[in-house]
Scaffold this motif. Sequence first.
Motif, short mmCIF file in Angstrom:
data_model
loop_
_atom_site.label_atom_id
_atom_site.label_comp_id
_atom_site.label_asym_id
_atom_site.label_seq_id
_atom_site.Cartn_x
_atom_site.Cartn_y
_atom_site.Cartn_z
N TYR A 1 -0.29 4.21 8.00
CA TYR A 1 0.66 4.18 6.88
C TYR A 1 0.03 3.50 5.66
O TYR A 1 0.20 3.96 4.52
CB TYR A 1 1.93 3.46 7.29
CG TYR A 1 2.95 3.32 6.19
CD1 TYR A 1 3.91 4.31 5.97
CD2 TYR A 1 2.97 2.19 5.36
CE1 TYR A 1 4.85 4.19 4.96
CE2 TYR A 1 3.91 2.07 4.34
CZ TYR A 1 4.84 3.06 4.14
OH TYR A 1 5.77 2.94 3.13
N LYS A 2 -0.69 2.40 5.88
CA LYS A 2 -1.34 1.67 4.79
C LYS A 2 -2.26 2.59 4.00
O LYS A 2 -2.24 2.62 2.76
CB LYS A 2 -2.12 0.49 5.37
CG LYS A 2 -3.03 -0.24 4.37
CD LYS A 2 -3.75 -1.38 5.06
CE LYS A 2 -4.70 -2.10 4.11
NZ LYS A 2 -5.90 -1.26 3.79
N HIS A 3 -3.08 3.37 4.71
CA HIS A 3 -4.03 4.26 4.03
C HIS A 3 -3.35 5.49 3.44
O HIS A 3 -3.80 6.02 2.41
CB HIS A 3 -5.16 4.64 4.98
CG HIS A 3 -6.06 3.48 5.30
ND1 HIS A 3 -6.97 3.00 4.39
CD2 HIS A 3 -6.16 2.69 6.40
CE1 HIS A 3 -7.61 1.96 4.93
NE2 HIS A 3 -7.14 1.76 6.14
N LEU A 4 -2.28 5.93 4.08
CA LEU A 4 -1.50 7.02 3.50
C LEU A 4 -0.91 6.59 2.16
O LEU A 4 -0.99 7.31 1.15
CB LEU A 4 -0.38 7.42 4.45
CG LEU A 4 0.59 8.51 3.97
CD1 LEU A 4 -0.13 9.85 3.86
CD2 LEU A 4 1.79 8.62 4.92
N THR B 1 -3.61 6.12 -0.64
CA THR B 1 -4.11 7.37 -1.21
C THR B 1 -3.04 8.11 -1.98
O THR B 1 -3.27 8.54 -3.12
CB THR B 1 -4.67 8.28 -0.09
OG1 THR B 1 -5.62 7.55 0.69
CG2 THR B 1 -5.35 9.50 -0.69
N LEU B 2 -1.87 8.25 -1.39
CA LEU B 2 -0.82 9.07 -1.99
C LEU B 2 -0.15 8.38 -3.19
O LEU B 2 0.01 8.99 -4.26
CB LEU B 2 0.22 9.42 -0.94
CG LEU B 2 1.31 10.41 -1.33
CD1 LEU B 2 0.71 11.74 -1.79
CD2 LEU B 2 2.27 10.64 -0.15
N ILE B 3 0.24 7.14 -3.02
CA ILE B 3 1.00 6.43 -4.05
C ILE B 3 0.06 5.76 -5.06
O ILE B 3 0.17 5.99 -6.27
CB ILE B 3 1.94 5.39 -3.43
CG1 ILE B 3 2.83 6.03 -2.36
CG2 ILE B 3 2.78 4.72 -4.52
CD1 ILE B 3 3.71 7.15 -2.87
N LEU C 1 7.66 1.48 5.31
CA LEU C 1 7.04 1.36 6.63
C LEU C 1 8.10 1.35 7.73
O LEU C 1 7.92 2.00 8.77
CB LEU C 1 6.18 0.09 6.71
CG LEU C 1 5.55 -0.22 8.07
CD1 LEU C 1 4.68 0.94 8.55
CD2 LEU C 1 4.76 -1.52 8.01
N LEU C 2 9.19 0.64 7.50
CA LEU C 2 10.26 0.61 8.51
C LEU C 2 10.82 2.01 8.72
O LEU C 2 11.01 2.45 9.87
CB LEU C 2 11.37 -0.33 8.06
CG LEU C 2 12.63 -0.38 8.96
CD1 LEU C 2 12.27 -0.81 10.37
CD2 LEU C 2 13.68 -1.33 8.36
N GLU C 3 11.08 2.72 7.65
CA GLU C 3 11.60 4.09 7.76
C GLU C 3 10.60 4.98 8.49
O GLU C 3 10.98 5.85 9.29
CB GLU C 3 11.90 4.64 6.37
CG GLU C 3 13.10 4.00 5.70
CD GLU C 3 13.24 4.37 4.24
OE1 GLU C 3 14.37 4.30 3.72
OE2 GLU C 3 12.21 4.72 3.61
N PHE C 4 9.31 4.76 8.21
CA PHE C 4 8.30 5.60 8.86
C PHE C 4 8.21 5.30 10.35
O PHE C 4 8.05 6.21 11.18
CB PHE C 4 6.94 5.39 8.19
CG PHE C 4 5.90 6.39 8.65
CD1 PHE C 4 5.96 7.71 8.24
CD2 PHE C 4 4.89 6.01 9.51
CE1 PHE C 4 5.03 8.64 8.67
CE2 PHE C 4 3.95 6.92 9.96
CZ PHE C 4 4.02 8.25 9.53
N GLN C 5 8.31 4.03 10.72
CA GLN C 5 8.30 3.68 12.15
C GLN C 5 9.50 4.31 12.86
O GLN C 5 9.40 4.71 14.02
CB GLN C 5 8.32 2.16 12.33
CG GLN C 5 7.04 1.44 11.89
CD GLN C 5 5.92 1.54 12.92
OE1 GLN C 5 5.93 2.37 13.83
NE2 GLN C 5 4.92 0.69 12.77
#
Length: 413
Positions: free
Chosen positions: A317-320, A323-325, A337-341
């Motif tokens: 997630y950190k690297h996503l 790169t993206l944001i 991150l919470l939503e992604f988990q």
Amino acid sequence: MATEVNDEVPRFLNSAYVENLMKKIVREKVKVVKYTVNPVAKKGNHYGSIVLRMVVDYTVGFKEQKQISLILKTGYDDKYNEEGGVKFTKEFDFQKREVHMYGKVLDCFHDLLSSINDKTTFSCRCYTIDRTTNTTILEDLLVRQYRCANRIERLDLNHTKLILKKLAKFHACSVILKKKEPNVYEPMEKALFSRDGGDARDFCLALYDAGIDFVSKWPGYEYYVNKMKQFRKKFVEKGIEMCELDKDFNVLLHGDMWNMNTMFKYDHDGNPVDVLFVDYQVPYYASPAIDLMYFIHSSIKEDLRLEKQDELVQYYYKHLKETLIDGFKYDGKFPSLLEFQIIVLKKSPFIIVSLFVVLPICLLTEGTDANLITLISQDEEGVKFREKMFNSSGVAEAIKKMLPYLDAKGVFD
């Protein structure tokens, strides 16, 4: 012209084909002196395509002789019975997907990264594409000292993080390209499980059924066998649900992210310093959590899969996000991150595919002849082969560890 050709080579690959191919690659008047063609893997150890290594000795004009090593990826020849596994590769358009990835998508990804001064590459060089036979002609990464990690030992933390970092960038690029070209992934619309069929259901069910038979032989596991049998009734529907677009955030998945679809470069001390993805036959657009679950629960060492899953998801997630944001300045909807988990948790049923379909292939005993045809064949040879897969070292250990975990998460319910 001297030639050495293995009997698994498709019929179209003859001397005239090689001559024409070299003219496209060298782009000068070239004369082929000799060539050899052999499968990259041991006989029978290919799955979704035929992968060949072709070494060509050639001259340009009157200059000294040169040599090039190429990788050719193509579909199963018409001499194979188009049932079972071969039928799946053609209905799912393995070769057409890969041709589109090398012919369009990957170049766009690399251009996007260059625009933010990121020199990351995801793949080897593609010299040319033969769209008549849906064959990709690629560089041989062995020449640049890339090699596969040991699939049976599985990946340690260093190897795993290299893959997750690059996968995050791959996914980030896919979001930006989709925004720029909304129809760019049209050739990959069908997911691994799809409501209109022509998907991986037969392939996955054959191995899941073998897993049920395998666990049924263990005393004291009747509870889990019953759970597995009940889940079998909704296996396909659950797979379809997992592969449907997430309401908020989707990416182009690699789709077959396990350790044998990666090759690593190492430093002088044997530490992995780079990784490239070498197979692009199953990409489709869906939640990134699917690639993560597929990879983590098929390819990394046993003591990392559960103990480190949350941390590995966080690392990805950190690297996503970087790169993206931070890199591309993406302003669309993006999960915390919470939503992604939570998304990852909701996709937990996909672990079943990793555990009962991919992991037994990953841990298959070295030297065992394996192919997509035998893998899901319903004849005696196919049944015995799947039994051998599940009896490979490490498979029982992984399943015994995962059954209580999956049951506690409610995956079988």
